[in-house]
Motif scaffolding. Structure first.
Motif, PDB file in Angstrom:
ATOM      1  N   THR A 254      17.116   6.390 -63.233  1.00  0.00           N
ATOM      2  CA  THR A 254      18.230   6.882 -62.427  1.00  0.00           C
ATOM      3  C   THR A 254      19.163   5.690 -62.501  1.00  0.00           C
ATOM      4  OG1 THR A 254      16.856   8.383 -61.284  1.00  0.00           O
ATOM      5  CG2 THR A 254      18.989   7.852 -60.323  1.00  0.00           C
ATOM      6  N   CYS A 255      20.483   6.086 -62.672  1.00  0.00           N
ATOM      7  CA  CYS A 255      21.483   5.120 -62.182  1.00  0.00           C
ATOM      8  C   CYS A 255      21.903   5.257 -60.845  1.00  0.00           C
ATOM      9  CB  CYS A 255      22.723   5.220 -63.284  1.00  0.00           C
ATOM     10  SG  CYS A 255      22.241   4.797 -65.003  1.00  0.00           S
ATOM     11  N   SER A 256      22.381   4.148 -60.384  1.00  0.00           N
ATOM     12  CA  SER A 256      23.102   4.329 -59.084  1.00  0.00           C
ATOM     13  C   SER A 256      24.250   3.476 -58.796  1.00  0.00           C
ATOM     14  CB  SER A 256      22.059   3.824 -57.623  1.00  0.00           C
ATOM     15  OG  SER A 256      21.060   4.599 -57.680  1.00  0.00           O
ATOM     16  N   ALA A 257      25.376   3.726 -58.087  1.00  0.00           N
ATOM     17  CA  ALA A 257      26.586   2.986 -58.322  1.00  0.00           C
ATOM     18  C   ALA A 257      27.249   3.071 -56.730  1.00  0.00           C
ATOM     19  CB  ALA A 257      27.702   3.535 -59.285  1.00  0.00           C
ATOM     20  N   ALA A 258      27.950   2.268 -56.384  1.00  0.00           N
ATOM     21  CA  ALA A 258      28.862   2.282 -55.122  1.00  0.00           C
ATOM     22  C   ALA A 258      30.095   1.855 -55.531  1.00  0.00           C
ATOM     23  CB  ALA A 258      28.417   1.682 -54.034  1.00  0.00           C
ATOM     24  N   VAL A 259      31.219   2.418 -55.486  1.00  0.00           N
ATOM     25  CA  VAL A 259      32.573   2.159 -55.614  1.00  0.00           C
ATOM     26  C   VAL A 259      33.308   1.677 -54.282  1.00  0.00           C
ATOM     27  CG1 VAL A 259      34.831   2.715 -56.746  1.00  0.00           C
ATOM     28  CG2 VAL A 259      32.582   3.774 -57.534  1.00  0.00           C
ATOM     29  N   LEU A 260      33.662   0.302 -54.224  1.00  0.00           N
ATOM     30  CA  LEU A 260      34.450  -0.320 -53.243  1.00  0.00           C
ATOM     31  C   LEU A 260      35.815  -0.838 -53.435  1.00  0.00           C
ATOM     32  CD1 LEU A 260      31.356  -2.616 -52.388  1.00  0.00           C
ATOM     33  CD2 LEU A 260      31.676  -0.301 -51.620  1.00  0.00           C
ATOM     34  N   HIS A 261      36.854  -0.452 -52.858  1.00  0.00           N
ATOM     35  CA  HIS A 261      38.130  -1.106 -53.060  1.00  0.00           C
ATOM     36  C   HIS A 261      38.468  -2.446 -51.828  1.00  0.00           C
ATOM     37  CE1 HIS A 261      39.519   3.305 -54.511  1.00  0.00           C
ATOM     38  NE2 HIS A 261      38.729   2.632 -55.405  1.00  0.00           N
ATOM     39  N   GLY A 262      38.945  -3.180 -52.789  1.00  0.00           N
ATOM     40  CA  GLY A 262      39.599  -4.336 -51.945  1.00  0.00           C
ATOM     41  C   GLY A 262      41.082  -4.425 -51.782  1.00  0.00           C
ATOM     42  N   ALA A 263      41.245  -5.651 -51.105  1.00  0.00           N
ATOM     43  CA  ALA A 263      42.773  -5.621 -50.583  1.00  0.00           C
ATOM     44  C   ALA A 263      43.598  -5.531 -51.678  1.00  0.00           C
ATOM     45  CB  ALA A 263      42.827  -7.037 -50.275  1.00  0.00           C
ATOM     46  N   ALA A 264      43.405  -5.682 -53.012  1.00  0.00           N
ATOM     47  CA  ALA A 264      44.336  -5.574 -54.058  1.00  0.00           C
ATOM     48  C   ALA A 264      44.468  -3.952 -54.479  1.00  0.00           C
ATOM     49  CB  ALA A 264      43.894  -6.601 -55.537  1.00  0.00           C
ATOM     50  N   HIS A 265      43.751  -3.243 -54.084  1.00  0.00           N
ATOM     51  CA  HIS A 265      43.662  -1.663 -54.431  1.00  0.00           C
ATOM     52  C   HIS A 265      45.057  -1.117 -53.873  1.00  0.00           C
ATOM     53  CE1 HIS A 265      42.509   2.344 -55.274  1.00  0.00           C
ATOM     54  NE2 HIS A 265      41.764   1.843 -56.336  1.00  0.00           N
ATOM     55  N   PRO A 266      45.866  -0.344 -54.759  1.00  0.00           N
ATOM     56  CA  PRO A 266      46.953   0.186 -54.295  1.00  0.00           C
ATOM     57  C   PRO A 266      46.554   1.481 -53.254  1.00  0.00           C
ATOM     58  CG  PRO A 266      46.469   1.206 -56.452  1.00  0.00           C
ATOM     59  CD  PRO A 266      45.768  -0.309 -56.280  1.00  0.00           C
ATOM     60  N   GLU A 267      47.331   1.565 -51.807  1.00  0.00           N
ATOM     61  CA  GLU A 267      47.172   2.508 -51.082  1.00  0.00           C
ATOM     62  C   GLU A 267      47.571   3.854 -51.748  1.00  0.00           C
ATOM     63  OE1 GLU A 267      46.134   2.373 -48.033  1.00  0.00           O
ATOM     64  OE2 GLU A 267      45.531   0.488 -48.175  1.00  0.00           O
ATOM     65  N   PRO A 268      46.828   4.955 -51.357  1.00  0.00           N
ATOM     66  CA  PRO A 268      47.139   6.144 -52.027  1.00  0.00           C
ATOM     67  C   PRO A 268      48.425   6.750 -51.337  1.00  0.00           C
ATOM     68  CG  PRO A 268      45.290   6.375 -50.176  1.00  0.00           C
ATOM     69  CD  PRO A 268      45.710   5.001 -50.448  1.00  0.00           C
ATOM     70  N   SER A 269      49.241   7.367 -52.391  1.00  0.00           N
ATOM     71  CA  SER A 269      50.477   8.088 -52.034  1.00  0.00           C
ATOM     72  C   SER A 269      50.257   9.099 -50.765  1.00  0.00           C
ATOM     73  CB  SER A 269      51.117   8.683 -53.349  1.00  0.00           C
ATOM     74  OG  SER A 269      51.338   7.794 -54.235  1.00  0.00           O
ATOM     75  N   PRO A 270      51.257   9.005 -49.748  1.00  0.00           N
ATOM     76  CA  PRO A 270      51.056  10.145 -48.785  1.00  0.00           C
ATOM     77  C   PRO A 270      51.451  11.580 -49.204  1.00  0.00           C
ATOM     78  CG  PRO A 270      53.251   9.005 -48.502  1.00  0.00           C
ATOM     79  CD  PRO A 270      52.528   8.186 -49.799  1.00  0.00           C
TER      80      PRO A 270
END
Length: 281
Positions: free
Chosen positions: A265-281
């Protein structure tokens, strides 16, 4: 889980701490023998002796040395592990909760192999989304002294280790925001998802953190890979996360990924750092 505001703020790690002989644990010999023989297994002859050990409580104490999290009043305290404690009749999550004022909901997540800490992160994110948690503490523990032969533990010559993480809601302050967590039984499907979450960041701002047994060669060009090489099982990528707080500023996306050798079984966690663009409103 997309849109979760839970973030990894601080961490601490311990690898191969000193072991201590615990003569009082000799009372476990009869219990271990009865348990193992009921499943057709034989106890390790050496396990009956006074071997030096590190308990889950010992690992927690080492992780807390130096007060790495500072003043914390968590709403949630979790302990996760893949290998059992030397003395199974202890509640390490309760002991850890007491250190932080005994105000939090506390429990352990286990019996899932190396997926256990990924499940704990998913649980913490759910608590946060529902408004039940502003701060959480997660301890990922691994002690490698077992009463029987285990091909994984003995074959890899595992060492004792642990990671401690402070998780906090909100986007203020440094840290990596939890975006998604998954377990995948099909390696091809896991590889596809890894490619999808790292494809937008081909400019060198995506990092995939691999455990000793994880790895896919189908990642997009430009995605950096950091591999944990210590002799660990479920603590691998969490040790790396705890020891590398600078990743929050260096990368837009950090993916923790590993594959369980017992189940595939593969496990993954996706984390966003400061350089990740903010989602559009």
């Amino acid at each position: 889980m997309a849109g979760s505001t839970l973030a990894v703020r601080q961490g601490a790690a311990v690898l191969a701490p000193p072991r201590t002989v615990r003569p009082e644990f000799s009372i476990m010999a009869e219990y271990d023998r009865d348990l193992l023989t009921s499943f057709g297994q034989s106890p390790d002859a050496a396990a009956a002796g006074d071997r030096p050990v590190v308990t889950h409580a010992d690992l927690v104490q080492h992780l807390l040395d130096g007060d790495p999290l500072g003043t914390v009043e968590p709403d949630l305290v979790m302990v996760s592990y893949a290998l059992p404690d030397v003395h199974p009749f202890t509640t390490t999550s309760t002991q850890l909760n007491r250190v932080f004022g005994n105000r939090a909901s506390s429990f352990s997540i286990a019996e899932q192999g190396l997926a256990a800490p990924f499940s704990a992160l998913r649980v913490a994110a759910a608590y946060c989304r529902l408004g039940h948690c502003d701060q959480a503490v997660l301890a990922v523990l691994e002690q490698s002294t077992l009463p029987n032969h285990d091909p994984l533990v003995d074959g890899a010559d595992l060492v004792d280790s642990g990671a401690l993480l402070l998780l906090q809601s909100g986007h203020e302050g440094p840290g990596l925001n939890v975006h998604d967590v998954w377990t995948q039984t099909g390696p091809a499907d896991c590889a596809r998802r890894l490619a999808e979450v790292t494809a937008p960041d081909r400019s060198g701002t995506a990092l995939v953190v691999e455990g000793p047994r994880g790895g896919h060669d189908t990642l997009p060009d430009g995605v950096e890979v950091h591999r944990h090489t210590e002799r660990t099982y479920c603590t691998s990528v969490w040790l790396e996360l705890a020891q590398n707080p600078q990743w929050a500023e260096q990368y837009a996306t950090v993916v923790l990924h590993d594959t369980d050798p017992r189940s595939g079984t593969c496990s993954a966690a996706v984390l966003h750092g400061a350089a990740h663009p903010e989602p559009s409103p």
